[in-house]
Design a protein around this motif. Structure first.
Motif, short mmCIF file in Angstrom:
data_model
loop_
_atom_site.label_atom_id
_atom_site.label_comp_id
_atom_site.label_asym_id
_atom_site.label_seq_id
_atom_site.Cartn_x
_atom_site.Cartn_y
_atom_site.Cartn_z
N THR A 11 -7.51 104.50 -49.72
CA THR A 11 -7.90 105.12 -48.28
C THR A 11 -8.67 103.78 -47.57
N ALA A 12 -8.76 103.93 -46.20
CA ALA A 12 -9.34 103.12 -45.39
C ALA A 12 -10.89 103.56 -44.98
N PRO A 13 -11.75 102.55 -44.96
CA PRO A 13 -12.98 102.82 -44.64
C PRO A 13 -13.55 103.08 -43.24
N PHE A 14 -13.06 104.14 -42.56
CA PHE A 14 -13.26 104.21 -41.22
C PHE A 14 -14.73 105.07 -40.91
N SER A 15 -15.33 104.52 -40.19
CA SER A 15 -16.66 105.12 -39.64
C SER A 15 -16.34 106.70 -38.78
N ASP A 57 -6.05 111.98 -30.89
CA ASP A 57 -6.62 110.81 -30.85
C ASP A 57 -5.57 109.76 -30.55
N GLU A 58 -5.27 109.22 -29.45
CA GLU A 58 -4.24 108.42 -29.34
C GLU A 58 -4.25 106.90 -30.18
N ARG A 59 -5.44 106.63 -30.48
CA ARG A 59 -5.73 105.63 -31.43
C ARG A 59 -5.07 105.64 -32.76
N THR A 60 -4.97 106.96 -33.19
CA THR A 60 -4.23 107.14 -34.46
C THR A 60 -3.06 107.30 -34.33
N ALA A 61 -2.39 107.30 -33.15
CA ALA A 61 -1.08 107.85 -33.36
C ALA A 61 0.17 106.76 -33.53
N HIS A 62 1.11 106.62 -34.28
CA HIS A 62 2.19 105.79 -34.62
C HIS A 62 2.77 105.49 -33.36
N SER A 63 3.20 104.39 -33.45
CA SER A 63 4.23 103.91 -32.17
C SER A 63 5.31 104.49 -31.78
N SER A 64 5.82 105.65 -32.51
CA SER A 64 6.93 106.45 -32.34
C SER A 64 6.72 107.71 -31.55
N VAL A 72 1.75 98.16 -28.86
CA VAL A 72 0.69 99.26 -28.89
C VAL A 72 -0.64 98.62 -29.02
N GLN A 73 -1.62 99.41 -28.41
CA GLN A 73 -2.97 98.62 -28.55
C GLN A 73 -3.19 98.66 -30.08
N ASP A 74 -3.82 97.42 -30.68
CA ASP A 74 -3.93 97.59 -31.94
C ASP A 74 -5.31 98.36 -32.29
N SER A 75 -5.20 99.17 -33.24
CA SER A 75 -6.33 99.90 -33.81
C SER A 75 -6.24 99.77 -35.15
N PRO A 76 -7.52 99.74 -35.80
CA PRO A 76 -7.63 99.96 -37.24
C PRO A 76 -7.43 101.44 -37.71
N LEU A 77 -7.38 102.42 -36.67
CA LEU A 77 -7.36 104.05 -36.91
C LEU A 77 -5.65 104.39 -36.98
N THR A 81 -8.42 109.22 -44.24
CA THR A 81 -7.16 109.22 -45.06
C THR A 81 -6.82 107.80 -44.67
N SER A 82 -5.78 107.38 -45.56
CA SER A 82 -5.19 105.92 -45.46
C SER A 82 -4.13 106.01 -44.43
N ARG A 83 -4.18 104.94 -43.55
CA ARG A 83 -3.10 104.90 -42.33
C ARG A 83 -1.88 104.33 -42.89
N ASP A 84 -1.92 103.96 -44.07
CA ASP A 84 -0.46 103.46 -44.79
C ASP A 84 0.14 104.53 -45.39
N GLU A 85 -0.38 105.75 -45.48
CA GLU A 85 0.46 106.86 -46.17
C GLU A 85 0.77 108.11 -45.27
N CYS A 86 1.71 108.80 -45.59
CA CYS A 86 1.93 110.02 -44.59
C CYS A 86 1.09 111.19 -45.11
N ILE A 87 0.58 111.85 -44.18
CA ILE A 87 -0.12 113.11 -44.43
C ILE A 87 0.85 114.22 -45.48
N GLY A 88 0.07 114.54 -46.43
CA GLY A 88 0.86 115.56 -47.61
C GLY A 88 1.26 114.75 -48.78
#
Length: 223
Positions: free
Chosen positions: A29-33, A51-58, A80-85, A125-132
């Motif tokens: 998981t990623a350590p997001f505040s 939250d647009e900052r979390t949305a995948h580029s598609s 797409v604007q870079d965001s750790p989210l 939750t990790s931004r490198d994994e899909c929900i579920g």
């Protein structure tokens, strides 16, 4: 009977063709505040936008960030604007509000999509994994005209749902329950039981069409 491989697949890279899919394989998981999320809901009437900052580029947001549409190839991630989210590989977007107590209800119009997931995920939750696919998200998945309850990449068939135009989700944080609701009868169709360890937020994924969220709703009587 073994499930079709497609049901174990999660998302498409924006740079691939519409048929390209990848298996989720990145643990952690990623350590997001919490400061990234503008609202903490403690009442029973959850109000949120996507939250647009979390949305995948598609994914594109519309209708004042309450709806999301899938764009087959999507945008070049470098545009797409870079965001750790932001979800980097999976077509996922999170809501901008987090829940850490109470019972909350919202609805999602799904009639224009035939492959999607709706549910909740831990804020970090990790931004490198899909929900579920991990232990920090809980969703109801619709694929190949069938419904499944899903977490840690395990699928449990959900029957007697069909393909409604709109579905409800009921979250009971303290009880550790996320329920899929038939809004025509105001009855729970299926409940995922767990123990929420940290704040969660509504989470959405889709690979065709569009979805529209409806928040700020009261819990229907009897639920």
């Amino acid at each position: 009977m073994a499930l079709p491989t497609r049901m174990l697949l999660c998302g498409r890279l924006a740079s691939r063709s519409a048929g390209a899919v990848l298996l989720a394989s990145h643990p952690g998981t990623a350590p997001f505040s919490r400061r990234w999320f503008i609202t903490t809901s403690t009442q029973n009437q959850l109000q949120f936008k996507l939250d647009e900052r979390t949305a995948h580029s598609s994914l594109d947001l519309f209708k004042k960030d309450t709806g999301v549409i899938y764009r087959i190839l999507g945008l070049d991630p470098s545009h797409v604007q870079d965001s750790p989210l932001r979800f980097r590989e999976w077509a996922v977007v999170l809501a901008d509000s987090q829940v850490e107590s109470g019972r909350h209800y919202w609805e999602v119009t799904v009639k224009k999509s035939h492959e999607f997931r709706v549910g909740v995920a831990e804020v970090a939750t990790s931004r490198d994994e899909c929900i579920g696919t991990n232990s920090s998200s809980w969703v109801f998945s619709y694929v190949q005209r069938k419904w499944y309850a899903m977490t840690t990449n395990k699928l449990v068939p959900v029957t007697l749902v069909g393909k409604p135009d709109r579905v409800g989700l009921l979250l009971d944080f303290e009880a550790g329950k996320l329920s899929l609701v038939d809004i025509q009868t105001a009855k729970v169709v299926h409940t995922i039981k767990t123990q929420f360890r940290t704040p969660v937020c509504p989470a959405f994924a889709l690979w065709d069409g569009e979805m529209l969220t409806h928040s700020g709703l009261e819990v229907p009587p009897g639920l």
